[in-house]
Design an enzyme around this catalytic site. Structure first.
Site, PDB file in Angstrom:
ATOM      1  N   ARG A 158      -3.359  -0.698   5.447  1.00 28.16           N
ATOM      2  CA  ARG A 158      -3.962  -1.696   4.567  1.00 28.16           C
ATOM      3  C   ARG A 158      -3.064  -2.900   4.287  1.00 28.16           C
ATOM      4  O   ARG A 158      -3.508  -4.059   4.424  1.00 28.16           O
ATOM      5  CB  ARG A 158      -4.379  -1.037   3.248  1.00 28.16           C
ATOM      6  CG  ARG A 158      -5.533  -0.066   3.384  1.00 28.16           C
ATOM      7  CD  ARG A 158      -5.764   0.732   2.099  1.00 28.16           C
ATOM      8  NE  ARG A 158      -4.661   1.665   1.846  1.00 28.16           N
ATOM      9  CZ  ARG A 158      -4.541   2.385   0.738  1.00 28.16           C
ATOM     10  NH1 ARG A 158      -5.443   2.238  -0.238  1.00 28.16           N
ATOM     11  NH2 ARG A 158      -3.536   3.238   0.590  1.00 28.16           N
ATOM     12  N   CYS A 193       0.858  -1.183   0.000  1.00 30.60           N
ATOM     13  CA  CYS A 193       0.000   0.000   0.000  1.00 30.60           C
ATOM     14  C   CYS A 193       0.896   1.235   0.000  1.00 30.60           C
ATOM     15  O   CYS A 193       2.017   1.187  -0.509  1.00 30.60           O
ATOM     16  CB  CYS A 193      -1.000  -0.017   1.153  1.00 30.60           C
ATOM     17  SG  CYS A 193      -0.288   0.175   2.801  1.00 30.60           S
TER      18      CYS A 193
END
Length: 206
Positions: free
Chosen positions: A16, A10
């Site tokens: 994430r 990410c």
């Protein structure tokens, strides 16, 4: 030495991609087979997960304490057998860095979506002739790649992204997780199936 390396990517490697890494590690649960790591396209090396992301991990029964962010560099990409980006922009950056990895680089939601187009019988036919777990996993990723044609297209390309909740509040963290977690689980199901012995009729996908 694990057979198969997965890299999740990410931006800052603090929300994430580490959450995806932790979920995949938990659901695949085979450290002898899978090496799973993460990195960020502009990460600060050594950064911790955000408190919100760490809280989510703990709520999922995962331990975020060992995570330290890593800035994405070519050797991480070169050594990965499967790269799962958290957005199309991340996927583009990865492929720009190492173009030859284009066929093993997907967004997480893209990989899960394409995997859903593959039947159990197709998986079995693909892995049955192969003798090693690594060969089977590599073949399964190639099978997913074949679904990138017309049948694998979606109407809204942004649906292949996982929203970035950084500094955007609890609601956005929840939305991000609702996109990320099912995709990670669905991806893990297909990869797990490739590690099973097809002769005993193991089935993971439904």
């Amino acid at each position: 030495m694990p057979d198969f390396s997965i890299l999740t990517v990410c931006s800052g490697n603090i929300i994430r991609s580490p959450l995806t890494e932790l979920i995949l590690r938990s659901e695949l649960d085979r450290s002898d087979v899978f090496s799973i790591s993460s990195a960020g396209t502009f990460a600060g090396d050594g950064d911790l997960m955000t408190p919100e992301a760490a809280e989510i991990a703990l709520a999922l029964g995962l331990d975020p304490s060992a995570h330290r962010a890593r800035y994405l560099v070519e050797p991480y990409i070169e050594s990965a057998d499967l790269i799962l980006a958290l957005s199309r922009a991340h996927r583009r950056e990865i492929v720009q860095l190492v173009p030859r990895k284009v066929n093993v680089t997907f967004t997480l939601r893209e990989f899960a979506r394409l995997a859903a187009l593959i039947s159990d019988d197709e998986v079995t036919r693909t892995i049955e002739p192969l003798s090693t777990t690594r060969e089977r996993l590599v073949a399964i990723v190639k099978l997913v790649t074949t679904r990138r044609g017309a049948a694998g297209q979606i109407e809204i390309p942004a649906d292949d992204d996982v929203v970035d909740p950084y500094r955007r509040g609890a609601e956005m963290y929840s939305e991000s997780l609702s996109q990320l977690s099912p995709a990670a689980s669905d991806s893990a199901k297909l990869l797990r199936q490739a590690t099973k012995n097809p002769s005993i009729g193991a089935r993971i996908l439904h």
